[in-house]
Write a protein that holds these residues in place. Structure first.
Motif, PDB file in Angstrom:
ATOM      1  N   SER A  15     -36.319 -16.934  10.694  1.00  0.00           N
ATOM      2  CA  SER A  15     -36.671 -15.607  11.210  1.00  0.00           C
ATOM      3  C   SER A  15     -36.438 -15.487  12.702  1.00  0.00           C
ATOM      4  O   SER A  15     -36.419 -14.399  13.243  1.00  0.00           O
ATOM      5  CB  SER A  15     -38.132 -15.298  10.895  1.00  0.00           C
ATOM      6  OG  SER A  15     -38.937 -16.306  11.476  1.00  0.00           O
ATOM      7  N   CYS A  16     -36.295 -16.620  13.398  1.00  0.00           N
ATOM      8  CA  CYS A  16     -36.119 -16.558  14.847  1.00  0.00           C
ATOM      9  C   CYS A  16     -34.648 -16.509  15.252  1.00  0.00           C
ATOM     10  O   CYS A  16     -34.340 -16.367  16.425  1.00  0.00           O
ATOM     11  CB  CYS A  16     -36.745 -17.775  15.515  1.00  0.00           C
ATOM     12  SG  CYS A  16     -38.519 -17.790  15.399  1.00  0.00           S
ATOM     13  N   LEU A  17     -33.756 -16.662  14.302  1.00  0.00           N
ATOM     14  CA  LEU A  17     -32.342 -16.791  14.666  1.00  0.00           C
ATOM     15  C   LEU A  17     -31.578 -15.531  14.265  1.00  0.00           C
ATOM     16  O   LEU A  17     -31.696 -15.049  13.155  1.00  0.00           O
ATOM     17  CB  LEU A  17     -31.763 -18.014  13.952  1.00  0.00           C
ATOM     18  CG  LEU A  17     -30.353 -18.447  14.328  1.00  0.00           C
ATOM     19  CD1 LEU A  17     -30.294 -18.749  15.807  1.00  0.00           C
ATOM     20  CD2 LEU A  17     -29.969 -19.679  13.547  1.00  0.00           C
ATOM     21  N   ARG A  18     -30.800 -14.980  15.193  1.00  0.00           N
ATOM     22  CA  ARG A  18     -29.960 -13.821  14.897  1.00  0.00           C
ATOM     23  C   ARG A  18     -28.541 -14.129  15.353  1.00  0.00           C
ATOM     24  O   ARG A  18     -28.337 -14.829  16.326  1.00  0.00           O
ATOM     25  CB  ARG A  18     -30.436 -12.589  15.693  1.00  0.00           C
ATOM     26  CG  ARG A  18     -31.883 -12.271  15.581  1.00  0.00           C
ATOM     27  CD  ARG A  18     -32.168 -11.458  14.356  1.00  0.00           C
ATOM     28  NE  ARG A  18     -33.529 -11.688  13.909  1.00  0.00           N
ATOM     29  CZ  ARG A  18     -34.580 -11.004  14.309  1.00  0.00           C
ATOM     30  NH1 ARG A  18     -34.430 -10.021  15.157  1.00  0.00           N
ATOM     31  NH2 ARG A  18     -35.775 -11.292  13.852  1.00  0.00           N
ATOM     32  N   LEU A  19     -27.579 -13.519  14.639  1.00  0.00           N
ATOM     33  CA  LEU A  19     -26.190 -13.650  15.058  1.00  0.00           C
ATOM     34  C   LEU A  19     -25.678 -12.268  15.432  1.00  0.00           C
ATOM     35  O   LEU A  19     -25.938 -11.298  14.743  1.00  0.00           O
ATOM     36  CB  LEU A  19     -25.328 -14.217  13.919  1.00  0.00           C
ATOM     37  CG  LEU A  19     -25.759 -15.563  13.354  1.00  0.00           C
ATOM     38  CD1 LEU A  19     -24.751 -16.019  12.322  1.00  0.00           C
ATOM     39  CD2 LEU A  19     -25.853 -16.598  14.433  1.00  0.00           C
ATOM     40  N   LEU A  20     -24.935 -12.204  16.518  1.00  0.00           N
ATOM     41  CA  LEU A  20     -24.445 -10.919  16.983  1.00  0.00           C
ATOM     42  C   LEU A  20     -22.935 -10.962  17.060  1.00  0.00           C
ATOM     43  O   LEU A  20     -22.370 -11.782  17.770  1.00  0.00           O
ATOM     44  CB  LEU A  20     -25.033 -10.631  18.367  1.00  0.00           C
ATOM     45  CG  LEU A  20     -24.652  -9.312  18.997  1.00  0.00           C
ATOM     46  CD1 LEU A  20     -25.134  -8.180  18.153  1.00  0.00           C
ATOM     47  CD2 LEU A  20     -25.237  -9.214  20.381  1.00  0.00           C
ATOM     48  N   ASN A  21     -22.306 -10.073  16.320  1.00  0.00           N
ATOM     49  CA  ASN A  21     -20.854 -10.026  16.306  1.00  0.00           C
ATOM     50  C   ASN A  21     -20.440  -8.622  16.729  1.00  0.00           C
ATOM     51  O   ASN A  21     -20.281  -7.733  15.910  1.00  0.00           O
ATOM     52  CB  ASN A  21     -20.368 -10.352  14.884  1.00  0.00           C
ATOM     53  CG  ASN A  21     -18.875 -10.567  14.834  1.00  0.00           C
ATOM     54  OD1 ASN A  21     -18.178 -10.409  15.834  1.00  0.00           O
ATOM     55  ND2 ASN A  21     -18.378 -10.922  13.672  1.00  0.00           N
ATOM     56  N   LEU A  22     -20.269  -8.440  18.030  1.00  0.00           N
ATOM     57  CA  LEU A  22     -19.904  -7.120  18.529  1.00  0.00           C
ATOM     58  C   LEU A  22     -18.412  -6.887  18.368  1.00  0.00           C
ATOM     59  O   LEU A  22     -17.624  -7.822  18.404  1.00  0.00           O
ATOM     60  CB  LEU A  22     -20.250  -7.015  20.020  1.00  0.00           C
ATOM     61  CG  LEU A  22     -21.711  -6.760  20.378  1.00  0.00           C
ATOM     62  CD1 LEU A  22     -21.835  -6.726  21.881  1.00  0.00           C
ATOM     63  CD2 LEU A  22     -22.168  -5.449  19.810  1.00  0.00           C
ATOM     64  N   VAL A  23     -18.036  -5.621  18.250  1.00  0.00           N
ATOM     65  CA  VAL A  23     -16.614  -5.329  18.117  1.00  0.00           C
ATOM     66  C   VAL A  23     -16.044  -4.744  19.398  1.00  0.00           C
ATOM     67  O   VAL A  23     -14.936  -5.066  19.791  1.00  0.00           O
ATOM     68  CB  VAL A  23     -16.383  -4.350  16.949  1.00  0.00           C
ATOM     69  CG1 VAL A  23     -14.913  -4.048  16.801  1.00  0.00           C
ATOM     70  CG2 VAL A  23     -16.924  -4.934  15.664  1.00  0.00           C
TER      71      VAL A  23
END
Lengths: 334, 538
Positions: free
Chosen positions: B495-503
């Protein structure tokens, strides 16, 4: 034993900058030949030079050698009755009046061996405790609800952030640092400790920087002018932080400080196999393309706000003074 | 109190009609210049006139209802302005907005009120007579007055794709999609807090799994196109736009007007569900948005007297002309301008794959310039490899690095060429994520940065950071296996980990030295000038 260490260095398996083994080695030498300090210093210098050549990008080897040499010099002059202060200050008056060599380290001092071993033991404890010392200062620098950005994987920064997370809640954004993507490991480790982590690609560093409050990074080496030799991508991060006026904090223990300047263009950079960048599966175009994969980046001291080391926080402009305390100018060139 | 309310309603009606009919009082010079335009747009205007009348009546009814405390206005405003947007491309008139602005005025001067009332009645009569005769000049004057008095009143409704955190907006979207029989795509994975207003889809769950086969509402070529968009098979502003227009041509070809319907109105209605489907697959790019506006305008310009086959041929020809003019010829013009900026012995840095920058470099190479190219690439898309392949095939000498190594490469670079996804009205360049970083570091090393962009990608939006309007790609793309271990494999369970893939990201105009467009070489801040010129032309 020195041959073992030498081989390991050659094989680059000692990539982590932990100089404990080196210090053990010096103790060893200290036991064998101890009568004349000049001889001792020569032996240490020779061994040191050999090991530095084995893995020239790992500057901690040379740094620890220089530290030990400085210790020997200090102990020698202390036992000879001269205070450290006058020894360090090479005033114009002294240069004119003394004339000739001031120290040749050839006098026989009986208590030298014991003292040197004692000081080297102190050095060992200091080296073992650097991570804890730096982590202890975390709460002074991180407040709650902050957004902190870091790049790649640094054990020092990891310990720093984990220590702060015990008492404060904050967010961490980790840039993954292609092509080895060590940032992934860092993020996984931080999130396991309950720190809210976001992984971003290196391309998004500037895009996200406007929401970041602090940038905390580790480094491979601190150079004599206060600049850094850090993992590739750090210069971009530093420029983005400067553009948004975000403070850049470098967490690094003192044994990373090197009396080297970043002027040597050809020896500064280190490259690894471009397989990580453009794999062999790309086939036909490989032969016609130049591919580079530099490992390090130079970050000039103007972009750095603060150094946090085991002896406390310092500005980049103070680095030259710390260097004169740690190493003797004659030892800068091993 | 009730009497005061009734008075207010009267005042509002008066002020509204007064503002819309004030042209005869204003300078006739405006009318003369507009008359030339008006003659060519006679037909459009009469339809516009009818629309406006209808809207005014609706507005009056609304005012009365609002005084009773009904809060239905904002939605109606929105739908009205949206309908208007679809029909009008030039200066849009929003009488509803006008009345909203005027309602805020206090009850004001009484003598002036009475005079205004009398004048308004006279104008209203005159206006009605004018409409009956089909008098276009006055109505155009009407249009210009309202346009002139509120030049900035065109506030487009916020699109649903940047309102993913607003449940009301999402409900509205769901209803609209249900009506159009287009499936709604669900978000995937936990989003980073800063981007909770954007949608995040997964490539592994394409929208086509939820459409029925055969689908009556969505044309098969559009389904194919949508799938290609969502899987990343067609990427790049120009390619997406061209593919879209070709698919539209197919749709038009297969379209047949049902009885008792006009092609100009019905075809637009038939296109709308297709467009909604494409938006669900992947949000529209600025180039696609402009192309759709153009196609809809062309469709609504078709006169009812034209036969169906002829109308279809006209439309297809218009689309071909648009592609030819705005994309291919524009690229040629840009190549011509850009080659002046490339000298022999240059070392040029490019980022990712931009079809336009590629064309420029290949063209310059063919014309005999000697230069070297450094291609910078980034994870996870690694589009630079495509650029690398094409240039190596042409024989250009290339070097390839990852974006972390730009500090190492920049001391030997003489210029940086960047492509753009869109140019915003405040001078910011919206492009692939990483572009702003390259511009920043190039600025630090004093290397000139040139952006190449066709004018059809210029857009009236303004944006200052990369957060408010962006696109989130599939977060699973960031996961990589290094030396046998995949650290981020089960990021969903943590729950503490996020991935961000911006375009996309936006580059501030002070990092960009020059923009090369088909109209010439302009500084970044001249984008609104170009937009204004384009609007006047239309």
């Amino acid at each position: 034993m020195s041959q073992q260490l030498f081989n390991r260095l050659r094989a680059a398996s000692v990539i982590a900058a932990h100089p404990n083994s080196l210090v053990d080695l010096h103790l060893d030498h200290g036991c064998i030949k101890c009568r004349i300090s000049r001889e001792l210093m020569d032996i240490i210098r020779k061994e040191g030079k050999r090991m530095v050549l084995a893995q020239s990008s790992e500057t901690t080897v040379g740094n620890t050698v220089r530290r030990v040499l400085k210790i020997i010099r200090e102990e020698y002059s202390r036992l000879r009755g001269r205070s450290e202060e006058t020894d360090q200050q090479e005033s114009l008056h002294k240069l004119l009046t003394s004339g000739g060599l001031s120290e040749d380290f050839s006098a026989h001092v009986p208590a030298l061996r014991a003292n040197v071993i004692e000081v080297i033991n102190e050095l060992l404890t200091e080296l073992e405790g650097t991570l804890d010392n730096i982590a202890m200062q975390a709460l002074e620098h991180i407040h709650s609800n902050e957004v902190i950005m870091t790049i790649g994987r640094s054990r020092t920064v990891e310990a720093f952030l984990k220590d702060a997370a015990r008492k404060r809640k904050f967010h961490v954004i980790v840039a993954e640092c292609a092509p080895f993507c060590q940032g992934h490991e860092m993020a996984a480790s931080l999130s396991k400790d309950g720190i809210e982590t976001t992984v971003i690609t290196d391309a998004a560093i500037f895009a996200v920087m406007s929401r970041v409050n602090k940038v905390i990074i580790g480094t491979q080496t601190i150079l004599a002018n206060g600049g850094l030799r850090a993992v590739s991508g750090t210069h971009t991060l530093a420029l983005a932080a400067k553009h948004h006026s975000t403070p850049l904090i470098v967490c690094a223990p003192m044994f990373k400080l090197t009396p080297q300047f970043p002027n040597e263009e050809d020896t500064f950079h280190k490259f690894v196999s471009p397989q990580e960048v453009l794999p062999f599966t790309e086939g036909e175009i490989l032969a016609k393309v130049n591919v580079h994969c530099p490992v390090f980046d130079y970050v000039p001291p103007e972009l750095i706000t603060l150094f946090i080391s085991n002896i406390g926080g310092n500005a980049p402009s103070y680095i030259y003074r710390l260097m004169s305390e740690l190493y003797h100018p004659d030892d800068h060139d091993l | 109190f009730v009497r005061w309310l009734v008075n207010m309603a009267d005042v509002n009606r008066v002020i509204q009609t007064q503002s819309s009919n004030l042209t005869p009082v204003k300078d006739a010079g405006v009318k003369k210049s507009e008359n030339i335009h008006s003659k060519s747009e006679n037909q459009e205007l009469s339809k516009e006139e009818k629309l406006r009348q209808r809207k005014e009546k609706k507005q009056q009814k609304k005012n009365r209802r609002e005084d009773k405390g009904n809060a239905a206005q904002p939605e109606k405003n929105a739908t009205e302005s949206q309908v208007q947007q679809q029909k009008v491309s030039g200066p849009t008139v929003v009488p509803s907005d006008a009345s909203v602005n005027n309602e805020k005025l206090p009850s004001g001067k009484s003598k002036a009120e009475l005079r205004a009332e009398r004048r308004a009645k006279q104008e209203a009569d005159r206006a009605m007579k004018g409409v009956k005769k089909g008098d276009s000049s006055q109505s155009f004057g009407l249009k210009s007055k309202t346009a002139a008095s509120e030049p900035q009143s065109v506030v487009k409704r916020l699109s649903e794709h940047v309102q993913a955190d607003d449940p009301a907006a999402q409900k509205r979207l769901a209803k609209k999609l249900e009506r159009q029989q287009v499936p709604l795509r669900n978000d995937y994975g936990t989003k980073v807090n800063l981007f909770s207003h954007l949608h995040q889809y997964s490539k592994k769950i394409p929208l086509t799994q939820q459409t029925s086969i055969p689908c009556t509402v969505i044309h098969p070529s559009i389904v194919r196109l949508g799938l290609k968009y969502s899987q990343g098979i067609i990427t790049g502003s120009n390619s997406r736009c061209i593919a879209l227009l070709h698919a539209f041509k197919q749709v038009i070809h297969d379209y047949s007007t049902p009885p008792n319907e006009e092609l100009s109105r019905d075809l637009v209605n038939k296109l709308n569900p297709n467009i909604s489907f494409l938006i669900q697959c992947r949000p529209l790019s600025a180039s696609m948005g402009n192309a759709i506006k153009y196609v809809k305008k062309e469709i609504s310009n078709i006169q009812s007297t034209v036969k169906e086959e002829e109308a279809k041929a006209i439309l297809k020809e218009c689309i071909d002309k648009y592609i030819q003019e705005k994309i291919y010829l524009a690229a040629k013009a840009i190549c011509k301008f850009a080659i002046e900026k490339i000298s022999d012995g240059d070392v040029i840095l490019i980022y990712g794959y931009s079809s336009l920058v590629n064309d420029i470099l290949c063209d310059a190479h063919e014309k005999g310039r000697t230069f070297r190219v450094i291609v910078v690439d980034s994870r996870p898309r690694q589009e630079g490899r495509e650029a690398l392949r094409r240039m190596v095939r042409k024989g250009i000498h290339c070097t390839y690095v990852i974006i972390t190594a730009i500090s190492y490469m920049l001391p030997e670079v003489s210029k940086v060429f960047l492509g753009a996804h869109a140019l915003l009205a405040n001078g910011y360049v919206m492009s692939r994520v990483g572009t702003s970083q390259i511009a920043l570091v190039a600025k630090a090393y004093n290397v000139p940065v040139l952006v190449c962009c066709e004018t059809y990608k210029f857009c009236e939006r303004v944006q200052t950071d990369s957060f408010v309007s962006n696109e989130l790609d599939d977060p699973d793309d960031l996961i990589v296996t290094q030396k046998g271990s995949t650290h981020l494999e089960d990021w969903q369970n943590n729950s503490c980990l996020r991935l961000l893939n911006l375009v996309y990201d936006v580059t501030p105009p002070d990092f960009v030295d020059l923009v090369i467009t088909d109209l010439g070489m302009i500084p970044c801040t001249s984008v609104p000038v170009v937009l204004r010129v384009k609007n006047v032309e239309q």
